[in-house]
Design a protein around this motif. Structure first.
Motif, PDB file in Angstrom:
ATOM      1  N   VAL A 100     -28.111  -4.460  16.079  1.00  0.00           N
ATOM      2  CA  VAL A 100     -26.957  -3.814  16.713  1.00  0.00           C
ATOM      3  C   VAL A 100     -25.754  -4.756  16.667  1.00  0.00           C
ATOM      4  O   VAL A 100     -24.636  -4.350  16.316  1.00  0.00           O
ATOM      5  N   LEU A 101     -25.999  -6.028  17.016  1.00  0.00           N
ATOM      6  CA  LEU A 101     -24.913  -7.007  16.942  1.00  0.00           C
ATOM      7  C   LEU A 101     -24.375  -7.105  15.518  1.00  0.00           C
ATOM      8  O   LEU A 101     -23.163  -7.190  15.295  1.00  0.00           O
ATOM      9  N   GLY A 102     -25.296  -7.103  14.571  1.00  0.00           N
ATOM     10  CA  GLY A 102     -24.895  -7.190  13.173  1.00  0.00           C
ATOM     11  C   GLY A 102     -24.057  -5.995  12.763  1.00  0.00           C
ATOM     12  O   GLY A 102     -23.095  -6.127  12.003  1.00  0.00           O
ATOM     13  N   LEU A 103     -24.408  -4.823  13.297  1.00  0.00           N
ATOM     14  CA  LEU A 103     -23.649  -3.619  12.972  1.00  0.00           C
ATOM     15  C   LEU A 103     -22.228  -3.718  13.524  1.00  0.00           C
ATOM     16  O   LEU A 103     -21.254  -3.344  12.852  1.00  0.00           O
ATOM     17  N   VAL A 104     -22.108  -4.240  14.741  1.00  0.00           N
ATOM     18  CA  VAL A 104     -20.776  -4.421  15.333  1.00  0.00           C
ATOM     19  C   VAL A 104     -19.963  -5.410  14.493  1.00  0.00           C
ATOM     20  O   VAL A 104     -18.809  -5.158  14.137  1.00  0.00           O
ATOM     21  N   LEU A 105     -20.595  -6.535  14.180  1.00  0.00           N
ATOM     22  CA  LEU A 105     -19.919  -7.531  13.342  1.00  0.00           C
ATOM     23  C   LEU A 105     -19.524  -6.939  11.999  1.00  0.00           C
ATOM     24  O   LEU A 105     -18.397  -7.117  11.526  1.00  0.00           O
ATOM     25  N   ALA A 106     -20.466  -6.235  11.402  1.00  0.00           N
ATOM     26  CA  ALA A 106     -20.213  -5.656  10.082  1.00  0.00           C
ATOM     27  C   ALA A 106     -19.068  -4.656  10.152  1.00  0.00           C
ATOM     28  O   ALA A 106     -18.234  -4.586   9.242  1.00  0.00           O
ATOM     29  N   GLY A 107     -19.022  -3.892  11.250  1.00  0.00           N
ATOM     30  CA  GLY A 107     -17.930  -2.946  11.413  1.00  0.00           C
ATOM     31  C   GLY A 107     -16.587  -3.643  11.489  1.00  0.00           C
ATOM     32  O   GLY A 107     -15.597  -3.212  10.880  1.00  0.00           O
ATOM     33  N   LEU A 108     -16.540  -4.728  12.237  1.00  0.00           N
ATOM     34  CA  LEU A 108     -15.296  -5.494  12.341  1.00  0.00           C
ATOM     35  C   LEU A 108     -14.895  -6.079  10.991  1.00  0.00           C
ATOM     36  O   LEU A 108     -13.724  -6.039  10.602  1.00  0.00           O
ATOM     37  N   VAL A 109     -15.884  -6.630  10.294  1.00  0.00           N
ATOM     38  CA  VAL A 109     -15.592  -7.174   8.966  1.00  0.00           C
ATOM     39  C   VAL A 109     -15.136  -6.038   8.050  1.00  0.00           C
ATOM     40  O   VAL A 109     -14.207  -6.203   7.249  1.00  0.00           O
ATOM     41  N   GLY A 110     -15.786  -4.873   8.201  1.00  0.00           N
ATOM     42  CA  GLY A 110     -15.426  -3.725   7.372  1.00  0.00           C
ATOM     43  C   GLY A 110     -13.991  -3.293   7.585  1.00  0.00           C
ATOM     44  O   GLY A 110     -13.255  -3.029   6.620  1.00  0.00           O
ATOM     45  N   VAL A 111     -13.551  -3.205   8.838  1.00  0.00           N
ATOM     46  CA  VAL A 111     -12.164  -2.809   9.120  1.00  0.00           C
ATOM     47  C   VAL A 111     -11.206  -3.861   8.571  1.00  0.00           C
ATOM     48  O   VAL A 111     -10.189  -3.540   7.937  1.00  0.00           O
ATOM     49  N   ASN A 112     -11.541  -5.126   8.812  1.00  0.00           N
ATOM     50  CA  ASN A 112     -10.700  -6.197   8.261  1.00  0.00           C
ATOM     51  C   ASN A 112     -10.633  -6.108   6.737  1.00  0.00           C
ATOM     52  O   ASN A 112      -9.572  -6.260   6.135  1.00  0.00           O
ATOM     53  N   GLY A 113     -11.782  -5.877   6.145  1.00  0.00           N
ATOM     54  CA  GLY A 113     -11.825  -5.802   4.690  1.00  0.00           C
ATOM     55  C   GLY A 113     -11.046  -4.620   4.169  1.00  0.00           C
ATOM     56  O   GLY A 113     -10.333  -4.731   3.166  1.00  0.00           O
ATOM     57  N   ALA A 114     -11.170  -3.482   4.860  1.00  0.00           N
ATOM     58  CA  ALA A 114     -10.451  -2.291   4.409  1.00  0.00           C
ATOM     59  C   ALA A 114      -8.945  -2.483   4.539  1.00  0.00           C
ATOM     60  O   ALA A 114      -8.165  -2.065   3.671  1.00  0.00           O
ATOM     61  N   LEU A 115      -8.505  -3.113   5.628  1.00  0.00           N
ATOM     62  CA  LEU A 115      -7.078  -3.397   5.780  1.00  0.00           C
ATOM     63  C   LEU A 115      -6.598  -4.360   4.696  1.00  0.00           C
ATOM     64  O   LEU A 115      -5.513  -4.198   4.139  1.00  0.00           O
ATOM     65  N   THR A 116      -7.425  -5.344   4.404  1.00  0.00           N
ATOM     66  CA  THR A 116      -7.063  -6.290   3.341  1.00  0.00           C
ATOM     67  C   THR A 116      -6.956  -5.561   2.010  1.00  0.00           C
ATOM     68  O   THR A 116      -6.071  -5.835   1.198  1.00  0.00           O
ATOM     69  N   TYR A 117      -7.868  -4.601   1.816  1.00  0.00           N
ATOM     70  CA  TYR A 117      -7.811  -3.797   0.598  1.00  0.00           C
ATOM     71  C   TYR A 117      -6.490  -3.039   0.520  1.00  0.00           C
ATOM     72  O   TYR A 117      -5.842  -3.007  -0.526  1.00  0.00           O
ATOM     73  N   LEU A 118      -6.085  -2.457   1.658  1.00  0.00           N
ATOM     74  CA  LEU A 118      -4.832  -1.715   1.662  1.00  0.00           C
ATOM     75  C   LEU A 118      -3.644  -2.634   1.381  1.00  0.00           C
ATOM     76  O   LEU A 118      -2.697  -2.259   0.682  1.00  0.00           O
ATOM     77  N   VAL A 119      -3.709  -3.843   1.932  1.00  0.00           N
ATOM     78  CA  VAL A 119      -2.643  -4.810   1.670  1.00  0.00           C
ATOM     79  C   VAL A 119      -2.553  -5.081   0.168  1.00  0.00           C
ATOM     80  O   VAL A 119      -1.469  -5.163  -0.415  1.00  0.00           O
ATOM     81  N   TRP A 120      -3.724  -5.198  -0.425  1.00  0.00           N
ATOM     82  CA  TRP A 120      -3.756  -5.523  -1.853  1.00  0.00           C
ATOM     83  C   TRP A 120      -3.279  -4.348  -2.708  1.00  0.00           C
ATOM     84  O   TRP A 120      -2.546  -4.508  -3.679  1.00  0.00           O
ATOM     85  N   ARG A 121      -3.693  -3.125  -2.303  1.00  0.00           N
ATOM     86  CA  ARG A 121      -3.385  -1.956  -3.123  1.00  0.00           C
ATOM     87  C   ARG A 121      -1.960  -1.460  -2.923  1.00  0.00           C
ATOM     88  O   ARG A 121      -1.209  -1.294  -3.868  1.00  0.00           O
ATOM     89  N   GLN A 122      -1.597  -1.200  -1.680  1.00  0.00           N
ATOM     90  CA  GLN A 122      -0.315  -0.544  -1.452  1.00  0.00           C
ATOM     91  C   GLN A 122       0.363  -1.094  -0.207  1.00  0.00           C
ATOM     92  O   GLN A 122       0.550  -0.374   0.776  1.00  0.00           O
ATOM     93  N   PRO A 123       0.774  -2.321  -0.243  1.00  0.00           N
ATOM     94  CA  PRO A 123       1.316  -2.914   0.977  1.00  0.00           C
ATOM     95  C   PRO A 123       2.551  -2.203   1.493  1.00  0.00           C
ATOM     96  O   PRO A 123       2.678  -1.984   2.700  1.00  0.00           O
ATOM     97  N   ARG A 124       3.458  -1.829   0.623  1.00  0.00           N
ATOM     98  CA  ARG A 124       4.704  -1.225   1.114  1.00  0.00           C
ATOM     99  C   ARG A 124       4.481   0.198   1.585  1.00  0.00           C
ATOM    100  O   ARG A 124       4.976   0.600   2.622  1.00  0.00           O
ATOM    101  N   ALA A 125       3.724   0.954   0.772  1.00  0.00           N
ATOM    102  CA  ALA A 125       3.506   2.355   1.133  1.00  0.00           C
ATOM    103  C   ALA A 125       2.828   2.470   2.492  1.00  0.00           C
ATOM    104  O   ALA A 125       3.067   3.412   3.237  1.00  0.00           O
TER     105      ALA A 125
END
Lengths: 198, 354
Positions: A103-128
């Motif tokens: 369960v702890l791992g799932l919470v951590l993974a979720g946080l990493v996932g959101v961070n990673g997805a935001l980083t992806y958005l920064v990389w793909r379309q920062p201005r948009a």
């Protein structure tokens, strides 16, 4: 009103509001959804592997649930944030142990996932997306990944040939809460830069 | 993620409705302690108080490494989880042979069992490579979570006294600051391989993986013995030694023995090559002989300097009588395997013969 004119409390409130918006943005876009699920799944597998709860086993197919599992769910095992497995699932060559760490791992993974997805958005379309370029999502995921080794920290030290001092042991035990804190901080750092169009 | 969520829900559901397996929660024994101890105290490398001060956390909390308190055994033909070269710790009492696989003990360190009706504890410390058997009377032993000299510190669940495994002697600790200082009664467990053990004892019983704990016995967090790898093969120590010695490589396996007068050790590989070794312990002559049935050694006090000729697997005395290596007509001394650093750490003045 510029942020420099806001009082600290309002600035925090605005940063949190924008973080919520940024997080919603992740789940509105299909590509960032895919990034979130991918990063979360990979991280969860890495975490479970690092703490030894997902690894090669004795083979066969078997499910074992210990007696009185609910009372044992909170029982510490190898450290402050390491909990006793209460179920074992053997699936051929792989064995999975279920504990509160999943369960702890799932919470951590979720946080990493959101961070990673935001980083992806920064990389793909920062201005948009209205996201600045100073995302720290990937950086923040590093202590989280290390935290996956917190429960077997001394063994990790063995690999690098360092003896486990009391300070090092304590440090490893703190990695998990540090990881959660840094990941939450990273989310706010990224999220406050987001201006999501209404 | 979806897979894990399903697993969680499945496990949570199962816990609510399933007939659960296992019943191995640590038991707190009741009634006054009745613990058989040795007639004479074994040597300590320092005062009990200094040993207490040398204790350090190994990471896990008290009983964080759970002892097996309700062991179950299966026949050898149901031990498919063991490969031929996997290490097991064997014992025979009253004609009943039992084997305790290292891969199970690595995750529990203590099995509170019975041998021929006598309560015993089979104990194993992965970090020092020591397996020792103790009479336990009406108590059970647990894993304290503390280490001295990188070695397991057990505690008895009656008085919560600390018992460092190799020393086999009580010392004060935080849960019992003033225990009677005495030594446990020990019995020999033979460190051998599964195939060597079953060759000698085909009817052996073997500790089952159904321990009541959800553990993965296919994964040794420290390394591997078959083939040797990880912690068991390299020179790195995790928690250091009380006293350092560079006489041998730190993980070289020696067989150690101690009497109230002192301690002695000999490298196991040297004995394997020589067949027998002469030495002393506390000034008393000792004879060590190799037993290739199990790839192990046995040691005897030999004050009269008797000599034996090796004939195959047997040893022949001056009268021409042949004896098995574990049954020489001398006074046997309890002997067990240990990593050199751990032996020298606890017994820096140890005699060494090679």
């Amino acid at each position: 009103m510029s942020s420099s004119e806001l009082c600290p409390r309002d600035r925090v409130r605005r940063a949190l509001g924008r973080t919520r918006s940024a997080t919603r943005l992740v789940f509105r876009r299909r590509d960032s959804q895919v990034a979130f699920v991918t990063v979360t799944a990979i991280y969860l597998l890495l975490y479970l592997w690092a703490i030894g709860h997902l690894s090669a086993g004795l083979g066969g197919f078997d499910l074992l649930v210990v007696s009185d599992p609910l009372s044992k769910l909170l029982r510490p095992e190898l450290g402050p944030f390491s909990f006793t497995p209460v179920a074992r699932l053997a699936l051929g060559p792989v064995t999975y142990l279920f504990s509160l760490n999943s369960v702890l791992g799932l919470v951590l993974a979720g946080l990493v996932g959101v961070n990673g997805a935001l980083t992806y958005l920064v990389w793909r379309q920062p201005r948009a997306c209205g996201i600045g370029r100073s995302s720290t999502g990937l950086l923040a995921s590093i202590p989280a990944l290390l935290s996956g080794t917190a429960c077997c920290g001394p063994v990790v030290l063995l690999v690098v040939g360092v003896q486990a001092s009391g300070v090092l042991l304590t440090g490893f035990q703190l990695l998990l809460p540090v990881a959660v804190t840094v990941l939450l901080g990273s989310l706010v750092l990224v999220g406050r830069q987001v201006t999501v169009p209404e | 993620m979806p897979t894990s969520r399903r697993a969680f829900l499945a496990a949570a559901g199962l816990t609510a409705v399933a007939g659960c397996l296992g019943n191995s929660a640590s038991k707190t024994p009741s009634g006054p302690l009745s613990l058989p101890t040795a007639a004479e105290r074994l040597p300590l490398p320092a005062s009990p108080e200094r040993l207490r001060d040398a204790a350090r956390s190994g990471g896990p909390s008290k009983d964080g490494i759970p002892s097996i308190d309700d062991p179950e055994f299966v026949a050898s033909d149901r031990a498919g989880f063991l490969a031929d070269g996997d290490p097991v710790f064997g014992v025979v009492r009253d004609g009943v042979a039992k084997a305790y696989p290292q891969k199970i003990l690595a995750q529990h360190e203590i099995v509170n069992d019975e041998l021929a009706g006598a309560p015993v504890s089979v104990t194993y410390c992965p970090l020092t490579g020591t397996v020792q058997g103790f009479e336990r009377g009406n108590t059970t032993f647990g894993v304290s979570g503390r280490l001295i000299n990188s070695n397991l510190v057990m505690y008895d669940r009656h008085t919560e006294t600390w018992w460092p495994q190799i020393l086999a002697t009580s010392i004060p600790g935080p849960w019992n600051g003033d225990p009677e200082i005495r030594s446990l009664r020990e019995f020999r467990l033979i460190w051998t391989t599964w195939t060597q053990w079953t060759d000698q004892h085909p009817d052996t019983r073997v500790l089952s993986t159904d321990t009541g704990h959800a553990k993965n016995y296919g994964r040794d967090p420290y390394g591997s013995y078959n083939p040797r790898g990880g912690y068991y093969a390299n020179d790195n120590l995790l928690f250091g030694a009380l006293n350092e010695s560079d006489r041998f490589a730190p993980k070289r396996v020696v067989m150690g023995l101690r009497t109230p007068d002192g301690a002695a050790a000999f490298p196991k590989d040297t004995l394997r090559q020589a067949g027998q070794l002469d030495g002393t312990v506390g000034g008393t002559p000792v004879l060590a002989v190799y037993d290739d049935r199990y790839d192990t050694g046995f040691a005897y006090l030999n004050p009269d300097g008797q000599s034996f000729d090796r004939d195959g697997t047997q040893f022949v005395d001056a009268t021409g009588t042949s004896h098995d290596p574990d049954a020489l007509p001398l006074t046997s001394v309890h002997t067990f395997d240990a990593m050199w650093f751990a032996w020298a750490g606890y017994y820096p003045e140890t005699d060494v013969f090679q």
